[in-house]
Design a protein around this motif. Structure first.
Motif, PDB file in Angstrom:
ATOM      1  N   SER A   1      10.608  49.077  -3.916  1.00 50.80           N
ATOM      2  CA  SER A   1      10.019  48.720  -2.836  1.00 50.80           C
ATOM      3  C   SER A   1       8.589  48.666  -2.534  1.00 50.80           C
ATOM      4  CB  SER A   1      10.605  49.773  -1.681  1.00 50.80           C
ATOM      5  OG  SER A   1      11.943  49.743  -1.542  1.00 50.80           O
TER       6      SER A   1
ATOM      7  N   THR B   1       3.756  42.458  -3.779  1.00 49.11           N
ATOM      8  CA  THR B   1       3.996  40.934  -3.999  1.00 49.11           C
ATOM      9  C   THR B   1       3.954  40.327  -2.622  1.00 49.11           C
ATOM     10  OG1 THR B   1       6.473  41.132  -3.916  1.00 49.11           O
ATOM     11  CG2 THR B   1       5.294  41.207  -5.999  1.00 49.11           C
TER      12      THR B   1
ATOM     13  N   ILE C   1      17.743  41.294  -7.598  1.00 47.69           N
ATOM     14  CA  ILE C   1      16.273  41.156  -7.218  1.00 47.69           C
ATOM     15  C   ILE C   1      15.521  40.090  -7.856  1.00 47.69           C
ATOM     16  CG2 ILE C   1      14.182  42.705  -7.340  1.00 47.69           C
ATOM     17  CD1 ILE C   1      16.162  45.112  -6.807  1.00 47.69           C
TER      18      ILE C   1
ATOM     19  N   ASN D   1       9.396  36.337  -5.062  1.00 46.68           N
ATOM     20  CA  ASN D   1       8.547  37.630  -5.423  1.00 46.68           C
ATOM     21  C   ASN D   1       9.315  38.688  -5.932  1.00 46.68           C
ATOM     22  OD1 ASN D   1       9.968  37.975  -2.859  1.00 46.68           O
ATOM     23  ND2 ASN D   1       8.589  39.843  -2.609  1.00 46.68           N
ATOM     24  N   GLY D   2      10.835  38.707  -5.906  1.00 41.34           N
ATOM     25  CA  GLY D   2      11.512  39.799  -6.655  1.00 41.34           C
ATOM     26  C   GLY D   2      11.370  39.635  -7.832  1.00 41.34           C
TER      27      GLY D   2
ATOM     28  N   LEU E   1       7.814  45.354  -4.444  1.00 42.46           N
ATOM     29  CA  LEU E   1       8.119  44.181  -3.633  1.00 42.46           C
ATOM     30  C   LEU E   1       6.978  44.015  -2.459  1.00 42.46           C
ATOM     31  CD1 LEU E   1      11.956  44.615  -3.567  1.00 42.46           C
ATOM     32  CD2 LEU E   1      10.800  42.577  -4.189  1.00 42.46           C
TER      33      LEU E   1
ATOM     34  N   ASP F   1      17.161  36.462   2.456  1.00 40.63           N
ATOM     35  CA  ASP F   1      16.832  37.843   2.551  1.00 40.63           C
ATOM     36  C   ASP F   1      17.710  38.846   2.892  1.00 40.63           C
ATOM     37  OD1 ASP F   1      13.523  36.747   3.124  1.00 40.63           O
ATOM     38  OD2 ASP F   1      15.043  35.476   4.295  1.00 40.63           O
TER      39      ASP F   1
ATOM     40  N   VAL G   1      18.280  45.481  -2.875  1.00 41.03           N
ATOM     41  CA  VAL G   1      16.990  46.340  -3.042  1.00 41.03           C
ATOM     42  C   VAL G   1      17.685  47.783  -2.679  1.00 41.03           C
ATOM     43  CG1 VAL G   1      15.106  47.252  -2.113  1.00 41.03           C
ATOM     44  CG2 VAL G   1      15.233  44.957  -2.602  1.00 41.03           C
TER      45      VAL G   1
ATOM     46  N   ARG H   1      14.750  36.432  -4.507  1.00 40.17           N
ATOM     47  CA  ARG H   1      13.736  35.960  -3.895  1.00 40.17           C
ATOM     48  C   ARG H   1      12.522  35.568  -5.149  1.00 40.17           C
ATOM     49  NH1 ARG H   1      12.335  35.923   1.543  1.00 40.17           N
ATOM     50  NH2 ARG H   1      10.100  35.776   0.668  1.00 40.17           N
TER      51      ARG H   1
ATOM     52  N   ALA I   1       7.686  41.177  -8.779  1.00 39.87           N
ATOM     53  CA  ALA I   1       7.968  42.944  -8.400  1.00 39.87           C
ATOM     54  C   ALA I   1       8.680  43.664  -9.610  1.00 39.87           C
ATOM     55  CB  ALA I   1       8.564  43.180  -7.207  1.00 39.87           C
TER      56      ALA I   1
END
Length: 607
Positions: free
Chosen positions: A564, A570, A326, A332-333, A567, A288, A295, A330, A336
């Motif tokens: 952002s 998500t 990104i 979810n990146g 993200l 993270d 980000v 992650r 997103a």
């Protein structure tokens, strides 16, 4: 018939009254508390003051009203049960909620107009925010010539190397934590990644594989040089600190290009260097943290590319590398990035020949790594249940509320889980218990019958909508409700493991331990300062920044907020925990970016 000033006065009296009622309920006061009268007077005079400042443009009113309604919903969705807990009549409950909703909307509406009146006063704002002297050499005159020369040299060095100084300031603020937590904070997640690096377990993308490879790269460099596992881990921790500080330096450099005053840059640097959770996270081995740095890099590169006529290689390179990070650091990146991609393509349509290649290259390379490369390297994907935490919690809420299920629906659920202990295991804010129940059951049946379970989820949602809404609020409130406190950065040392890595602090003693404990706990004790520890406040600030951009009609800046926003969406679609600070650390790290981007001068207009 009353004239207009009288109508406005009566309106303000009424609005102040309902706002006082809302504040009374929110602060858990009794109606007879004398402070309710204080609230009423403060609110009334504030409304009168704002009314004299208000810009009555139609756009400003609409944006303020929509934002006020959104803020009120985000607050009351969690807090409203306290307002009506002693009432049994549905009519009374509805009436009280309508009054409180109206009071909060009025409060936020006037407060937003008050802030907009400053954010949109460009001449006054830029007098405070901007400097004309950053490139003019500084001279200091005093009786002590050598002192004057040294002082001038230091100030001129800071002016010329502002970003580098911010980088050093962050490392200096974080270094005591590095020494105390040496070789870095390692939770069970970190230990699992180290096990993958050492070959104890097979590679898995449950914790992003690419981040594990980066961790392994620096670990192997450290181990090759020292043959010491602890030092090897510390090498990665130091790299992570430098990466995080580098993203902040890039942000400061971006602001300096906009001629932001040194004092403002100093305040922003202090936010990063002195707030304890930045220091603790900088030495915590989690994906993270580099993800949050990516980000911030990506947002700053978007801002630079959107306002510059000349596109340089450095900004395009940062744009490409941070976009790639990104997508890969992650899970979810990736989603997103896909969500934001059409809007980024539209936003940069006039600079397509420069911006499209690195943007699409990041997308293509990430797709190649995520699919053919990972399959070829036998990287295990995360199990399916990780991606459906929200629907799983909603269905579980229906079951635990003892709602009626048909025999077919109950049979379908029992094909996957044993319902015997589901009431005891269900936690409305924590999905891991039910995830483990599914894993202990028959997850393969769930994967093989996705459409049947999708249909079940939809049918139960239509039948019991309030159960679904309540379950969703309980599972996500920490990320958008501003009054939820979560103890941040309390992790310490290295989790128990027989791999040969352990906590070896280089500084310690009762004084160091107590200082660290106080630094972490101050966020739960000190007003105003404590808001910096709230994920919900960071979300509200991001929304406020977007609303300011719209009010100022600088629509090209909206794409700076896209990563952002995507993200956050998500996270809200699949979070397994209602209050996990690290899941939205990217939002907290970018908090100054959201605020100052909204009020930066439009360099395109100047050019």
């Amino acid at each position: 018939m009353t004239n207009k000033p009288d109508r406005i006065l009566l309106s303000h009296l009424f609005q102040s009254f309902v706002t006082t009622w809302a504040l009374m309920k929110a602060s858990r006061m009794e109606p007879g508390n004398i402070l309710t009268f204080v609230f009423f007077l403060l609110v009334f005079f504030f409304y009168r003051h704002v009314n004299r400042r208000m810009n009555l443009l139609q756009l400003s009113n609409r944006v303020a009203l929509v934002t006020a309604v959104l803020f009120t919903l985000l607050y009351m969705l969690v807090d409203y049960p306290h307002y009506v807990e002693l009432l049994t009549s549905r009519l009374y409950r509805a009436g009280i909620l309508v009054i409180i909703f109206t009071g909060f909307v009025c409060l936020f509406y006037y407060l937003l107009h008050f802030l907009y009146s400053y954010a949109c006063n460009r001449d006054r704002l830029y007098q405070v925010l901007l400097t004309r002297y950053q490139d003019v050499p500084y001279f200091h005159n005093s009786r002590y010539k050598k002192l004057s020369v040294c002082l001038a040299a230091v100030i001129n060095f800071i002016r010329s190397h502002t970003a580098f100084c911010a980088f050093l300031a962050c490392l200096a603020g974080w270094f005591p934590y590095y020494l105390y937590q040496y070789p870095g904070i390692m939770t069970p997640d970190s230990i699992n990644q180290l096990e993958q690096i050492l070959g104890v377990v097979s590679y898995s993308n449950h914790h992003p594989w690419v981040h594990t490879l980066v961790f392994g790269f620096f670990y192997r460099i450290g181990f090759a040089l020292t043959k010491d596992m602890v030092i090897a881990v510390s090498v990665y921790t130091l790299f992570q600190m430098c990466l995080l500080a580098g993203s902040i330096a890039f942000f400061i450099s971006t602001l300096r290009a906009h001629r932001i005053r040194p004092f403002v840059l100093l305040l922003i640097t202090a936010f990063y260097a002195l707030i304890p959770y930045h220091a603790v996270f900088s030495v915590t081995v989690w994906k993270d943290i580099p993800f949050a740095a990516a980000v911030l890099f990506f947002g700053c590169s978007i801002l630079r590319l959107s306002v510059q006529d000349r596109i340089n290689f450095k900004n395009l390179s940062v744009f490409f590398l941070s976009g790639l990070a990104i997508c890969l650091f992650r899970s979810n990146g990736w989603y997103a990035f896909l969500l934001a991609l059409p809007f980024l393509l539209f936003g940069f349509r006039r600079k397509a020949k420069y911006v499209y290649p690195p943007l699409l290259a990041a997308l293509l390379l990430a797709a190649v790594v995520r699919y053919p490369v990972m399959r070829a390297c036998h990287v295990e994907p995360p199990d399916f249940i990780e991606s459906v935490c929200i629907p799983m919690q909603q269905i579980t809420a229906v079951i635990c509320n003892d709602r009626y299920l048909t025999e077919e629906e109950q049979s379908l659920i029992e094909q996957v889980v044993d319902l015997t202990y589901i009431h005891e295991l269900y936690n409305p804010t924590f999905a891991d218990n039910i995830k483990e129940l599914v894993r202990a059951g028959n997850q393969d049946y769930l994967v093989e019958h996705k459409m049947e379970f999708l249909k079940l989820w939809a049918e139960l949602g239509l039948r019991y909508p309030m159960d679904y809404v309540t379950a969703y609020v309980n599972q996500t409130y920490g990320y958008w409700y501003p009054d939820s406190f979560y103890l941040v950065a309390e992790a310490e040392g290295v989790s128990a493991t027989d791999l040969g890595v352990s906590h070896r602090p280089l500084i310690g003693g009762p004084l160091v331990i107590k200082a660290k404990e106080i630094a972490i706990k101050l966020g739960s004790m000190v007003p105003i300062y404590g808001t910096l520890w709230s994920m919900g406040v960071a979300c509200w600030i991001m929304i406020f920044g977007i609303s300011v951009v719209i009010i100022r009609k600088e629509y090209h800046k909206l794409i700076c907020y896209l990563p952002s926003v995507a993200l956050l969406l998500t996270v809200l679609a699949a979070t397994p925990v209602a209050t996990e600070f690290r899941y939205v650390y990217f939002m907290v790290l970018s908090l100054p970016f959201y605020l100052i981007t909204a009020i930066l001068p439009d360099l395109r207009a100047e050019n």
